[in-house]
Design an enzyme around this catalytic site. Structure first.
Site, PDB file in Angstrom:
ATOM      1  N   HIS A   1      47.212  42.674  31.637  1.00  0.00           N
ATOM      2  CA  HIS A   1      45.939  42.168  32.138  1.00  0.00           C
ATOM      3  C   HIS A   1      45.439  41.038  31.232  1.00  0.00           C
ATOM      4  O   HIS A   1      45.813  40.973  30.048  1.00  0.00           O
ATOM      5  CB  HIS A   1      44.899  43.280  32.171  1.00  0.00           C
ATOM      6  CG  HIS A   1      45.175  44.328  33.198  1.00  0.00           C
ATOM      7  ND1 HIS A   1      44.256  45.297  33.517  1.00  0.00           N
ATOM      8  CD2 HIS A   1      46.249  44.573  33.982  1.00  0.00           C
ATOM      9  CE1 HIS A   1      44.736  46.091  34.449  1.00  0.00           C
ATOM     10  NE2 HIS A   1      45.968  45.670  34.744  1.00  0.00           N
TER      11      HIS A   1
ATOM     12  N   GLU B   1      42.638  40.602  29.739  1.00  0.00           N
ATOM     13  CA  GLU B   1      41.972  41.076  28.526  1.00  0.00           C
ATOM     14  C   GLU B   1      42.971  41.488  27.459  1.00  0.00           C
ATOM     15  O   GLU B   1      42.784  41.177  26.279  1.00  0.00           O
ATOM     16  CB  GLU B   1      41.079  42.296  28.831  1.00  0.00           C
ATOM     17  CG  GLU B   1      40.023  42.045  29.862  1.00  0.00           C
ATOM     18  CD  GLU B   1      40.423  42.452  31.265  1.00  0.00           C
ATOM     19  OE1 GLU B   1      39.578  42.995  31.980  1.00  0.00           O
ATOM     20  OE2 GLU B   1      41.592  42.223  31.649  1.00  0.00           O
TER      21      GLU B   1
ATOM     22  N   CYS C   1      39.000  47.185  33.444  1.00  0.00           N
ATOM     23  CA  CYS C   1      39.396  48.533  33.862  1.00  0.00           C
ATOM     24  C   CYS C   1      39.300  49.453  32.644  1.00  0.00           C
ATOM     25  O   CYS C   1      39.022  49.009  31.530  1.00  0.00           O
ATOM     26  CB  CYS C   1      40.820  48.508  34.414  1.00  0.00           C
ATOM     27  SG  CYS C   1      42.086  48.181  33.161  1.00  0.00           S
TER      28      CYS C   1
ATOM     29  N   CYS D   1      41.707  48.455  29.758  1.00  0.00           N
ATOM     30  CA  CYS D   1      41.244  47.300  28.993  1.00  0.00           C
ATOM     31  C   CYS D   1      40.002  47.634  28.186  1.00  0.00           C
ATOM     32  O   CYS D   1      39.854  47.176  27.053  1.00  0.00           O
ATOM     33  CB  CYS D   1      40.998  46.120  29.919  1.00  0.00           C
ATOM     34  SG  CYS D   1      42.523  45.468  30.639  1.00  0.00           S
TER      35      CYS D   1
END
Length: 148
Positions: free
Chosen positions: A56, A58, A86, A89
Site C-alpha cells: 500500500h 502508506e 486500512c 497501514c
C-alpha cells in the site's frame, strides 16, 4: 518570515502520487511523508506491480521515510495519504510513531476507523477529510471504469 506550507499543499502532492498509481492501473492511492517542512518520501500503491497485498502507498512511504532518516520512528513526520488507512497501514503508522496523519477520503469499508480508532499511537495527531471530494472522486471513478 517563512510561512509553513499547508496540509492541503502536501495532500495535493499525495494526490499526484495517486494519479501515478492510476496511470499504472493500481488503485489510485498516494502518500507523502513530510519532515520539518520537507518531503522526504513519496509513494503510491504498488500491489499489482509487486504482486504484494502489503504494498500500500502508506507502507511504501513509511519504508522510504525510515530509510531516508536512518531510523524506524517518524515522530517528527507527517504522513499525507489520499485514503483513510486500512488497519494494516494504521498498525504500521502506530509502530512507526508517525507524529501526524492527514488523510483525504474516508474508507467506509476498510478504513481503520470502522474497526478501532485507537489503533494509532496515542500521540499521533489525526486530520481527516483534506481534499476528501477530490480523493474520493478519483477512487470512485477508477472503480466505475473497472466495472464496465
Amino acid at each position: 518570515m517563512i510561512q509553513a506550507l499547508s496540509d492541503e499543499h502536501f495532500m495535493k502532492l499525495a494526490f499526484q502520487e495517486a494519479l501515478l498509481a492510476e496511470e499504472e492501473d493500481e488503485v489510485p492511492v498516494g502518500a507523502v511523508v513530510v519532515c520539518k517542512g520537507k518531503v522526504i518520501a513519496r509513494a503510491h500503491n504498488l500491489t499489482e506491480r509487486l504482486t504484494d497485498v502489503t504494498a500500500h502507498a502508506e507502507m511504501q512511504a513509511i519504508t522510504s521515510a525510515s530509510n531516508y532518516l536512518g531510523g524506524k520512528f517518524l515522530n517528527d513526520c507527517s504522513l499525507y495519504v489520499t485514503l483513510e488507512p486500512c488497519v494494516m497501514c494504521a498498525g504500521a503508522i502506530a509502530w512507526a510513531r508517525v507524529g501526524k496523519l492527514v488523510f483525504g477520503a474516508f474508507d467506509a469499508k476498510k478504513g481503520y476507523t470502522q474497526l478501532n480508532q485507537e489503533v494509532l499511537h496515542p500521540k499521533t495527531e489525526v486530520i481527516p477529510g483534506i481534499m476528501k471530494e477530490d480523493c474520493g472522486d478519483l477512487l470512485t471513478n477508477y472503480f466505475k471504469k473497472k466495472r464496465k
